[in-house]
Design a protein around this motif. Structure first.
Motif, PDB file in Angstrom:
ATOM      1  N   VAL A  83     -88.799  10.648  26.082  1.00 39.00           N
ATOM      2  CA  VAL A  83     -90.087  10.549  25.398  1.00 39.00           C
ATOM      3  C   VAL A  83     -90.075  11.533  24.243  1.00 39.00           C
ATOM      4  O   VAL A  83     -89.213  12.422  24.157  1.00 39.00           O
ATOM      5  N   ASP A  84     -91.011  11.357  23.319  1.00 36.03           N
ATOM      6  CA  ASP A  84     -91.110  12.310  22.216  1.00 36.03           C
ATOM      7  C   ASP A  84     -91.339  13.706  22.775  1.00 36.03           C
ATOM      8  O   ASP A  84     -92.216  13.913  23.629  1.00 36.03           O
ATOM      9  N   GLY A  85     -90.539  14.644  22.284  1.00 36.71           N
ATOM     10  CA  GLY A  85     -90.642  15.984  22.816  1.00 36.71           C
ATOM     11  C   GLY A  85     -90.311  17.049  21.805  1.00 36.71           C
ATOM     12  O   GLY A  85     -89.719  16.780  20.744  1.00 36.71           O
ATOM     13  N   ALA A 113     -86.704  21.242  26.583  1.00 35.23           N
ATOM     14  CA  ALA A 113     -87.452  20.120  26.015  1.00 35.23           C
ATOM     15  C   ALA A 113     -88.811  20.036  26.684  1.00 35.23           C
ATOM     16  O   ALA A 113     -88.912  20.083  27.910  1.00 35.23           O
ATOM     17  N   LYS A 114     -89.864  19.905  25.854  1.00 31.72           N
ATOM     18  CA  LYS A 114     -91.221  19.752  26.358  1.00 31.72           C
ATOM     19  C   LYS A 114     -91.801  18.458  25.813  1.00 31.72           C
ATOM     20  O   LYS A 114     -91.738  18.209  24.604  1.00 31.72           O
ATOM     21  N   PRO A 115     -92.364  17.610  26.679  1.00 31.78           N
ATOM     22  CA  PRO A 115     -92.951  16.366  26.170  1.00 31.78           C
ATOM     23  C   PRO A 115     -94.162  16.651  25.293  1.00 31.78           C
ATOM     24  O   PRO A 115     -94.960  17.543  25.579  1.00 31.78           O
ATOM     25  N   VAL A 116     -94.289  15.875  24.207  1.00 29.03           N
ATOM     26  CA  VAL A 116     -95.434  16.038  23.310  1.00 29.03           C
ATOM     27  C   VAL A 116     -96.713  15.626  24.013  1.00 29.03           C
ATOM     28  O   VAL A 116     -97.740  16.304  23.929  1.00 29.03           O
ATOM     29  N   LEU A 143     -85.686  14.620  29.871  1.00 28.78           N
ATOM     30  CA  LEU A 143     -87.003  13.977  29.975  1.00 28.78           C
ATOM     31  C   LEU A 143     -86.856  12.481  30.231  1.00 28.78           C
ATOM     32  O   LEU A 143     -87.558  11.651  29.652  1.00 28.78           O
ATOM     33  N   GLU A 144     -85.952  12.131  31.165  1.00 26.38           N
ATOM     34  CA  GLU A 144     -85.706  10.721  31.448  1.00 26.38           C
ATOM     35  C   GLU A 144     -86.843  10.155  32.298  1.00 26.38           C
ATOM     36  O   GLU A 144     -87.162  10.686  33.365  1.00 26.38           O
TER      37      GLU A 144
END
Length: 748
Positions: free
Chosen positions: A61-63, A92-95, A121-122
């Motif tokens: 996902v966008d991150g 990585a942190k999801p937006v 972030l799968e």
């Protein structure tokens, strides 16, 4: 003509055109060989020559991506053609919020010439729906815990892994299904609650879904705009409705209710013989008689059993609150008690008449058993020489024999003296030996246990009396030796032996004890082990001499036991705090082991354990996600501390009670999974919590609320002065004192 065998070879001379072609072929051949060699050399040099590593990061996902603490931008794919060799930390942190993921961190070790691709972030798509819609959806992960994701219909994404999808819709059965989220497997789940309800036994479409079964003349129930002042039945539209209870002109409570269209109707009641306001979703409330004696509940939790001063044994249906039968026992007359010992799937049993072994004289006692189904007496008088003890499961076994001990207490009249007596039974095959012994009017008595080894593989029964009144506090130990037991005969013709006479030994006890360790299979060298919450002692038999005695600071989490450790018999004590385990030499009392390192999360974290790996502490601290590191140290992943807020452990998880609201925290991130509004609850400093997997009772001050797993109120009681769990053989109901009356409250 002569031929020579040797003839010189003539030289081969290429023609000019052929010579030119040959030269060109050789040129291209040599050029090709050199090119291949050069390519191989370059490739080998490229493989061994130090070059910067490359990295590609793909996000599901966008991150927001950061590497070694430096922001790298926002997106779904990041390429780094040249990086420094060595270790890097990628975060990585999801937006946008993603369930179960706040951030993901990977640690990588890059070498020269490497090109790596990592995925973070799968997630997979997740679609969950139900009929009717509006069901709460909770996802449960084995390691990450439970998390509320919303109400149906739901379309979202969820990280890869195995989950249990839990759907709850008030008025319908709970649905639990295992689902898989992966790159090749999206979650698509649908639950038809009406079909689920109809699949249950005896379920059908309802013709009545709201019933007021009982109501005092001065009370009123209001559902939506319908006022009800007497018992009535309704078929209303399925779904949420508002129900309010009034006592006179005073509103007692208002709460939501969900009326089903299939399954079981919603029934509410306020029995006439409960004068204090109450709203109960069911008909099983039962105010007890004032001369109540023993109380127990059947194994399936559906029947209440008790006996009264008049010598009756009564059975009440806890679903309807109606009495099923009341059986008068012949031995229990003129106020003589019938004492219930236990209940199984078929019968309730005990002793009727003056307690066995008491010095009150009278007609004596005999065992009784009554069928749960019919209420008729079962003839058991000759089964175990008139004893009821062998009808209960044996706690002590050795050498093909079972041993039973008990102290009977039978009040004849309220607030009067209590006749008491000790009883012991040895059953070996078809042979039954029954022993009784009187207890002084001034003494309180308890059965502590059986020792096999103190008399060299022959059972002795250990009892304790504590003197009350004048000279109170003196502790005496009474030991029954059954080895040379003699039958007691009255001289009647064809007499059947019912009692045996054993050898009783009395001596002063080392302390008020709670039990004796069963020592079957161990050689105790003529001693037995007595214990209470803080003391343990080895006592010699028959002298009563204290061989050794120890004091422990903490209360053991379970009764001490005798075990074999490294070939030696030891007394083992387990604790919830350090030291987690103590071992004392059985013969000398020497401390052999004191284990201070925890073996699991429960020992390491402390506090009160809740489902899902949540732990609650008295100071308002809650932790979850406990994991052990490489050194075996346990640490929680999530910690929350609530200052000046009441936090309680429950069979559902951690509860936070504040501002008329009870909030249930899930194990993942300790995020709320349910909030229950209870007007009048306030922000209490203390509360008692009782419950099971389906219902909770919350007792604060003089009010008690019962709520179900869907957050709906299933009962409210005012003027409650006491409340405790009524337990028998592991089965529970609630026993409340409401006003001046004891009332049994079954779980809805």
């Amino acid at each position: 003509m002569q031929y020579s065998l040797y003839e010189p070879q003539k030289p081969h001379v290429h023609k000019p055109e052929e010579a030119e072609k040959h030269r060109k072929r050789m040129f291209w051949f040599r050029t090709s060989i050199l090119s291949i060699a050069l390519i191989l050399v370059v490739w080998m040099l490229w493989r061994v020559w130090p070059t910067a590593p490359g990295l590609v990061i793909e996000l599901g996902v966008d991150g927001e991506l950061s590497m070694d603490g430096k922001p790298m931008g926002v997106g779904k794919e990041f390429s780094f053609p040249q990086l420094q060799i060595g270790k890097h930390i990628v975060t990585a942190k999801p937006v946008k919020p993603v369930f179960y993921i706040t951030e993901q961190t990977e640690r990588i070790d890059l070498q020269y010439g490497t090109r790596e691709t990592i995925k973070m972030l799968e997630v997979a798509r997740c679609a969950i729906d139900s009929k009717p819609q509006g069901a709460w959806v909770v996802m449960s992960h084995q390691t990450e815990g439970e998390l509320l994701i919303g109400k149906t219909p739901i379309k979202t994404v969820i990280p890869y892994g195995y989950y249990e999808a839990i759907l709850r819709l008030p008025g319908y059965p709970e649905s639990r299904t295992s689902v898989l989220s992966s790159e090749s497997s999206e979650i698509k789940h649908f639950v038809d609650f009406e079909k689920l309800a109809l699949a249950e036994e005896k379920s059908s479409k309802l013709t009545e879904n709201f019933i007021v079964s009982s109501l005092p003349s001065y009370a009123m129930v209001k559902i939506d705009n319908i006022q009800i002042t007497s018992p009535k039945r309704f078929l209303l539209e399925g779904g949420y409705h508002k129900v309010c209870l009034f006592s006179g002109q005073t509103q007692v409570i208002c709460t939501d209710v969900v009326l089903p269209t299939v399954g079981k109707p919603v029934v509410i009641s306020w029995p006439d013989n409960i004068t204090s306001p109450c709203l109960y979703f069911g008909e099983g409330l039962y105010p007890l008689p004032y001369d109540i004696r023993n109380i127990t509940v059947s194994p399936d939790g559906s029947r209440l059993l008790f006996n009264t001063q008049a010598g009756y044994v009564n059975c009440v249906d806890l679903i309807t609150g109606r009495e099923l039968w009341a059986t008068k026992l012949d031995k229990a007359f003129n106020g003589l008690p019938a004492m219930i010992l236990g209940v199984d799937d078929e019968k309730v049993y005990g002793s009727a008449g003056i307690p066995p072994g008491s010095n009150w004289g009278g007609p004596g006692s005999t065992a009784f058993a009554i069928s749960l189904e019919t209420g008729s007496e079962i003839d058991v008088d000759k089964l175990y020489s008139g004893s009821a003890l062998p009808m209960s499961p044996p706690k002590f076994k050795a050498g093909g024999s079972q041993f039973y001990g008990h102290v009977w207490k039978g009040p004849i009249q309220p607030n009067l003296s209590i006749p008491k007596g000790m009883e012991a039974v040895v059953v070996t095959g078809n042979e039954v030996k029954r022993f009784t012994h009187e207890v002084s009017y001034w003494d309180e008595a308890d059965f502590l246990g059986v020792s096999i080894s103190a008399k060299k593989n022959w059972p002795i029964f250990v009892y304790q009396t504590i003197q009350k009144g004048y000279g109170s506090g003196f502790v005496d130990v009474h030991v029954l030796d059954t080895q040379d037991a003699k039958p007691i005969k009255t001289g009647e013709k064809d007499e059947e032996v019912r009692y045996y006479k054993g050898s009783w030994t009395n001596f002063s006890g080392p302390f008020p004890a709670k039990g004796v360790c069963f020592d079957g299979g161990f050689d105790t060298k003529g001693t037995f082990i007595m214990w209470n919450d803080h003391q343990i002692a080895s006592v010699a038999y028959p002298s009563g001499k204290i061989v050794w005695k120890k004091y422990v600071d903490n209360v053991p989490s379970q009764p001490p036991t005798i075990v074999s450790a490294k070939g030696k018999p030891v007394v083992l004590l387990n604790f919830k705090v350090s030291p987690y385990e103590l071992q004392f030499d059985l013969y000398t009392g020497e401390q052999i082991v004191a284990r201070s390192k925890p073996q699991d999360a429960v020992e390491a974290i402390g506090g009160e354990a809740c489902p899902g790996g949540v732990f609650v502490f008295p100071n308002g601290k809650i932790v979850s996600g406990v994991k052990s590191d490489a050194n075996g140290n346990f640490k929680p992943t999530w910690v929350k501390v609530y200052d000046d807020v009441l936090v309680k452990a429950s069979p559902w998880g951690a509860l936070v009670i504040l501002n008329n609201t009870v909030t249930l925290l899930g194990s993942h991130e300790l995020a709320p999974v349910m909030s229950i509004k209870l007007p009048g609850l306030g922000s209490p400093k203390e509360a008692q919590i009782f419950g099971n997997q389906n219902d909770l009772a919350i007792y604060v001050g003089t009010s008690c609320w019962i709520v179900d797993r869907y957050g709906l109120v299933k009962g409210y009681f005012a003027n409650v002065s006491s409340l405790h769990a009524l337990e028998s053989n592991g089965h529970k109901a609630l026993l409340a004192t409401i006003g001046q009356r004891q009332v049994v409250i079954p779980w809805p």
